[in-house]
Write an enzyme that holds these catalytic residues in place. Sequence first.
Site, PDB file in Angstrom:
ATOM      1  N   SER A  22       0.804  -1.236   0.108  1.00  0.00           N
ATOM      2  CA  SER A  22      -0.002  -0.056  -0.105  1.00  0.00           C
ATOM      3  C   SER A  22       0.746   1.273  -0.010  1.00  0.00           C
ATOM      4  CB  SER A  22      -0.968   0.121   1.220  1.00  0.00           C
ATOM      5  OG  SER A  22      -2.091  -0.981   1.024  1.00  0.00           O
ATOM      6  N   LYS A  76       0.589   3.084  -3.190  1.00  0.00           N
ATOM      7  CA  LYS A  76      -0.562   3.982  -3.456  1.00  0.00           C
ATOM      8  C   LYS A  76      -0.518   5.601  -3.344  1.00  0.00           C
ATOM      9  CE  LYS A  76      -3.613   0.514  -1.264  1.00  0.00           C
ATOM     10  NZ  LYS A  76      -4.367   0.121   0.028  1.00  0.00           N
ATOM     11  N   TYR A 127      -2.883  -2.631 -10.847  1.00  0.00           N
ATOM     12  CA  TYR A 127      -2.819  -2.536  -9.143  1.00  0.00           C
ATOM     13  C   TYR A 127      -1.740  -3.680  -8.391  1.00  0.00           C
ATOM     14  CZ  TYR A 127      -4.752  -2.604  -4.473  1.00  0.00           C
ATOM     15  OH  TYR A 127      -4.634  -2.557  -3.043  1.00  0.00           O
ATOM     16  N   TYR A 132      -4.284   3.082   7.572  1.00  0.00           N
ATOM     17  CA  TYR A 132      -5.626   2.415   7.759  1.00  0.00           C
ATOM     18  C   TYR A 132      -6.270   3.127   8.831  1.00  0.00           C
ATOM     19  CZ  TYR A 132      -2.738  -0.678   5.034  1.00  0.00           C
ATOM     20  OH  TYR A 132      -1.724  -1.475   4.110  1.00  0.00           O
TER      21      TYR A 132
END
Length: 312
Positions: free
Chosen positions: A69, A72, A196, A248
């Site tokens: 992540s 991202k 992705y 998160y």
Amino acid sequence: MREHVKSPWQEALPELLEQSRALSAQGKVADYIPQLALAPQHALGISIIDKDGRVTSAGDAGLSFTMQSISKVFTLILALMDHGERIFDKVGMEPTGDNFKSMLKLELVEPGKPFNPMINAGAIVISSLIRGDTPELKFERILQFIRRLAGDPSITYNHDVFLSESETANRNRSLAYFLKDNRILEGDVEQHLEVYFKHCAIEVNCEHVARMALIMACDGVDPATGEQLIPRLYVQIAKTFMVTCGMYNASGEFAIKVGLPAKSGVSGSIMAIRPGVAGICVVGPALNEKGNSLAGVHLLERLSQTYDWSMF
């Protein structure tokens, strides 16, 4: 460049790291992606690079890991460079308070677009917005961007991790097809997912990510060359998302206890930014219940408290 000059935290860093490493026994390596389950549970490493070029590393900083992540942040920046703030027609700007894989808010809140680019649903949409006529061209642009920021043209993706993610991606496929049904995601769903999964599988080490974080700490300027690699506005947007959504549904707690923009990945990596000062990367594969590195978060807390790093 003054790499021979000691940084303020160089002498204390190994001891602080070993104290945090002990927490690894209480965490769990991500196993829902089978290849990630192979990571060493008790590993813990850190690299810090300041704007004067001083590199301070300790522990298992040379361990290779996939960005997951953390990538991202950089696909968001690249999509902004491609399209500007029009991307927010497709992805929101708010934290969710939910698990990073959750689709709850997509169903409950109109018009069904992802709340932010840091959750999986939002990152899949962002991947679809990267310019390129094919998945291969889109991914090549992402990879070249990361190579440039990290200062290493040999960086590539881990094919085994990519396949492992793709073969076990039932939840991400569900999210993507739901977004397609809501007309948020356009085009071929499987092609967007390929992009992705590949950018999540880009393989790096702590020093690579710390260099990328340093450029963000310097508002998009490479301090070694003076070149503006990312527009300052887009760095500001990305750093804000890192504060509000980057850890998160533990982002608020992290902001209070550490006080730095940060983004974690389920490989156990955390990228953090000391604005105007340094880029930081920690890796510790054993995760807590929120999906963040247990020992890594503890180490960043100790460093922030010891050296007054909080930006708040």
